[in-house]
Design a protein around this motif. Structure first.
Motif, PDB file in Angstrom:
ATOM      1  N   VAL A 192      32.225  22.034  40.846  1.00 25.90           N
ATOM      2  CA  VAL A 192      31.524  23.318  40.693  1.00 25.90           C
ATOM      3  C   VAL A 192      31.771  24.163  41.939  1.00 25.90           C
ATOM      4  CG1 VAL A 192      29.308  24.498  40.413  1.00 25.90           C
ATOM      5  CG2 VAL A 192      29.725  22.333  39.231  1.00 25.90           C
ATOM      6  N   SER A 193      32.328  25.344  41.744  1.00 23.23           N
ATOM      7  CA  SER A 193      32.533  26.298  42.833  1.00 23.23           C
ATOM      8  C   SER A 193      31.791  27.588  42.500  1.00 23.23           C
ATOM      9  CB  SER A 193      34.026  26.599  43.009  1.00 23.23           C
ATOM     10  OG  SER A 193      34.745  25.421  43.323  1.00 23.23           O
ATOM     11  N   VAL A 194      31.367  28.301  43.525  1.00 19.80           N
ATOM     12  CA  VAL A 194      30.713  29.597  43.357  1.00 19.80           C
ATOM     13  C   VAL A 194      31.633  30.677  43.909  1.00 19.80           C
ATOM     14  CG1 VAL A 194      28.714  31.022  43.991  1.00 19.80           C
ATOM     15  CG2 VAL A 194      28.401  28.597  43.457  1.00 19.80           C
ATOM     16  N   LEU A 195      31.731  31.789  43.189  1.00 14.88           N
ATOM     17  CA  LEU A 195      32.492  32.948  43.627  1.00 14.88           C
ATOM     18  C   LEU A 195      31.538  34.116  43.849  1.00 14.88           C
ATOM     19  CD1 LEU A 195      34.531  31.128  41.943  1.00 14.88           C
ATOM     20  CD2 LEU A 195      35.756  33.249  41.428  1.00 14.88           C
ATOM     21  N   VAL A 196      31.882  35.031  44.758  1.00 15.95           N
ATOM     22  CA  VAL A 196      31.164  36.306  44.808  1.00 15.95           C
ATOM     23  C   VAL A 196      31.780  37.200  43.740  1.00 15.95           C
ATOM     24  CG1 VAL A 196      30.489  36.136  47.226  1.00 15.95           C
ATOM     25  CG2 VAL A 196      32.672  37.206  46.657  1.00 15.95           C
ATOM     26  N   ALA A 197      30.932  37.920  42.984  1.00 17.95           N
ATOM     27  CA  ALA A 197      31.463  38.586  41.789  1.00 17.95           C
ATOM     28  C   ALA A 197      30.715  39.862  41.434  1.00 17.95           C
ATOM     29  CB  ALA A 197      31.441  37.614  40.608  1.00 17.95           C
ATOM     30  N   PRO A 198      30.824  40.915  42.282  1.00 16.26           N
ATOM     31  CA  PRO A 198      30.290  42.216  41.861  1.00 16.26           C
ATOM     32  C   PRO A 198      30.969  42.639  40.565  1.00 16.26           C
ATOM     33  CG  PRO A 198      31.753  42.452  43.760  1.00 16.26           C
ATOM     34  CD  PRO A 198      31.540  40.984  43.557  1.00 16.26           C
ATOM     35  N   THR A 199      30.213  43.203  39.633  1.00 14.74           N
ATOM     36  CA  THR A 199      30.789  43.465  38.313  1.00 14.74           C
ATOM     37  C   THR A 199      31.963  44.424  38.362  1.00 14.74           C
ATOM     38  OG1 THR A 199      30.327  44.056  36.024  1.00 14.74           O
ATOM     39  CG2 THR A 199      29.124  45.281  37.718  1.00 14.74           C
ATOM     40  N   GLY A 200      31.902  45.435  39.243  1.00 19.43           N
ATOM     41  CA  GLY A 200      33.025  46.363  39.353  1.00 19.43           C
ATOM     42  C   GLY A 200      32.609  47.652  40.020  1.00 19.43           C
ATOM     43  N   ILE A 201      33.574  48.499  40.297  1.00 22.12           N
ATOM     44  CA  ILE A 201      33.287  49.756  41.009  1.00 22.12           C
ATOM     45  C   ILE A 201      32.318  50.635  40.233  1.00 22.12           C
ATOM     46  CG2 ILE A 201      35.473  49.699  42.232  1.00 22.12           C
ATOM     47  CD1 ILE A 201      35.167  52.362  39.635  1.00 22.12           C
TER      48      ILE A 201
END
Length: 465
Positions: A192-201
């Motif tokens: 299990v890895s976690v990513l940073v993930a803002p949805t978009g601009i």
């Protein structure tokens, strides 16, 4: 955890060869003919062994709206989705189970879940998805979807003056949630890895992007985001920044060799050069791009420029499936109409490489996943070449990618642990999952969306419709 796959077909240059493959302690230990059997012997005769594919972009909880949202462009489709999104932790768990199983049964051993969070239950949402993925045994990359602007901020203002409701949670509070998720769940050695993930601009401020960059650098984790999925987002970027979204993301430092970007439909040649320069990865989601009318991403241009490209299913209500082989097929042959020079068209072997090694590169794991290489993790798929949909015998990878293969996965291993045997998932009871999904849902037609009704006129005006 030792086993030997005997007499299995593997790809070699432009042909195939029969080999034995030894797996020891979760890794590929040897690939050669006539190896001694170590551990359990697996019969690989008349079977094809490939590295597991990576479903490099999806939203698991959308499963509860699959098949019901009417044909709408992304901005209106999102409004419809928000009006009917699930708010039940148990639904999150069940939909993650379903996403994992569908991905596995179509060749994927990893999934990148751009996970929609239940407001006020963000950590519980992540806990529920992680629990599901660990129970199934698929390798999971959890990318909690975050934003700090409200829905209307994602639609260009055009000639009008638009005011937006403030988002219900502050940027700082959102970043605190993501840091807590990293500390609690980021366990790559446990799958299990976690990513940073803002949805978009379209729905994120620079402050949110910059906070994610800082977390990514501090914890050495990957970054994920949507990018220029629609023409409306291209217009919005010009309104917000006075330049393209790609230029802006480069300026603030979000693009890197640890960054994967979903869709990338509306990029110009200068943008493509920036992606190549920054070694960012493009995740091609052809089915949702078609379903939502977003456009055809210039994938052949990306490849000619040296940009790494891989495949995703996208969410189960913008696709509306998690069949990775279907996404790979459409994502390959779709581009035969975008460039008349057939020498650039995507071959089945190239498609398989994109789906496996391409996905691993986008997750900064190309040294561990994505190819049948001694020393890499044993994330493997074994396909039954006697299956009717892979007959008569011609080119096995050609049949797998260009055909309509059904029920062709014989076995699957993640980190050397077998999770599919004889075509059946061994870690959970899939019949019970089917029954739960059936019992917790009901036949539905297309419900009305008050948010779509409220914003459709403005959307049509700014898009010139």
């Amino acid at each position: 955890m030792k086993f030997t796959i005997q007499n299995v077909l593997i790809a070699a240059d432009r042909s195939y060869t029969t080999r034995d493959v030894q797996i020891i302690d979760g890794k590929i230990a040897a690939i050669a003919p006539n190896l001694d059997v170590i551990g359990t012997a697996i019969d690989g005769e008349h079977k094809l062994l490939l590295p597991g594919f990576i479903n490099a972009h999806t939203h698991s909880s959308e499963k509860w709206q699959r098949g019901v949202i009417p044909p709408l462009p992304l901005e209106l489709w999102l409004a419809h989705l928000y009006d009917s999104a699930p708010v039940d932790i148990e639904q999150v768990y069940l939909s993650a189970l379903g996403t994992a199983v569908e991905t596995l049964m179509s060749g994927g051993t990893s999934v990148v879940d751009h996970l929609v969070l239940i407001p006020g239950q963000e950590i519980e949402t992540i806990t529920s998805a992680v629990r599901a993925y660990q129970e199934v045994g698929i390798r999971a990359f959890i990318a909690p979807l975050i934003q700090d602007e409200s829905l209307m901020a994602g639609i260009p203002a055009g000639e009008s003056t638009q005011t937006h409701e403030p988002f219900f949670r502050s940027t700082a509070a959102t970043l605190e949630i993501i840091e807590a998720a990293i500390q609690q769940f980021h366990r790559p050695d446990e799958g299990v890895s976690v990513l940073v993930a803002p949805t978009g601009i379209q729905l994120c401020t620079d402050a949110l992007f910059e906070g994610c960059i800082e977390l990514s650098d501090r914890y050495n984790i990957c970054r994920h985001s949507h990018l220029l999925e629609t023409k409306a987002q291209e217009k919005l970027a010009q309104e917000k920044y006075g330049c393209t979204a790609v230029e802006h993301l480069k300026r603030i430092g979000y693009l890197s060799d640890r960054t994967s970007l979903a869709h990338c439909v509306w990029l110009n040649d200068a943008d493509i050069a920036i992606l190549a320069e920054t070694q960012s990865t493009v995740v091609h989601n052809p089915l949702s791009n078609l379903r939502l009318g977003s456009g055809i991403a210039p994938i052949l241009k990306y490849q000619q420029a040296g940009v790494n490209v891989t495949f995703g299913c996208d969410g189960a209500s913008s696709n509306d499936s998690q069949d990775l082989l279907e996404a790979i097929k459409i994502g390959s042959i779709l581009h035969n109409i975008t460039d008349l020079d057939y020498r650039y068209w995507i071959t089945p072997r190239k498609a398989v490489e994109m789906a496996s090694l391409g996905g691993a590169k986008g997750l900064n794991m190309a040294d561990q996943l994505g190819s049948l290489t001694v020393g890499k993790q044993a994330d493997l798929m074994l396909y039954d070449l006697t299956n009717l949909s892979l007959l008569p015998r011609t080119d096995p990878i050609g049949l797998l990618v260009l055909g309509r293969p059904t029920n062709v996965v014989d076995s699957a291993w993640v980190n050397g642990k077998q999770i599919i045997a004889n075509g059946k998932v061994t870690t959970i009871n899939v019949d019970e999952l089917r029954q739960e999904l059936f019992n917790r849902s009901q036949w539905n037609t297309k419900p009305q969306s008050p948010t779509v009704a409220a914003i459709e006129a403005h959307y049509r005006t700014v898009m010139g419709l």
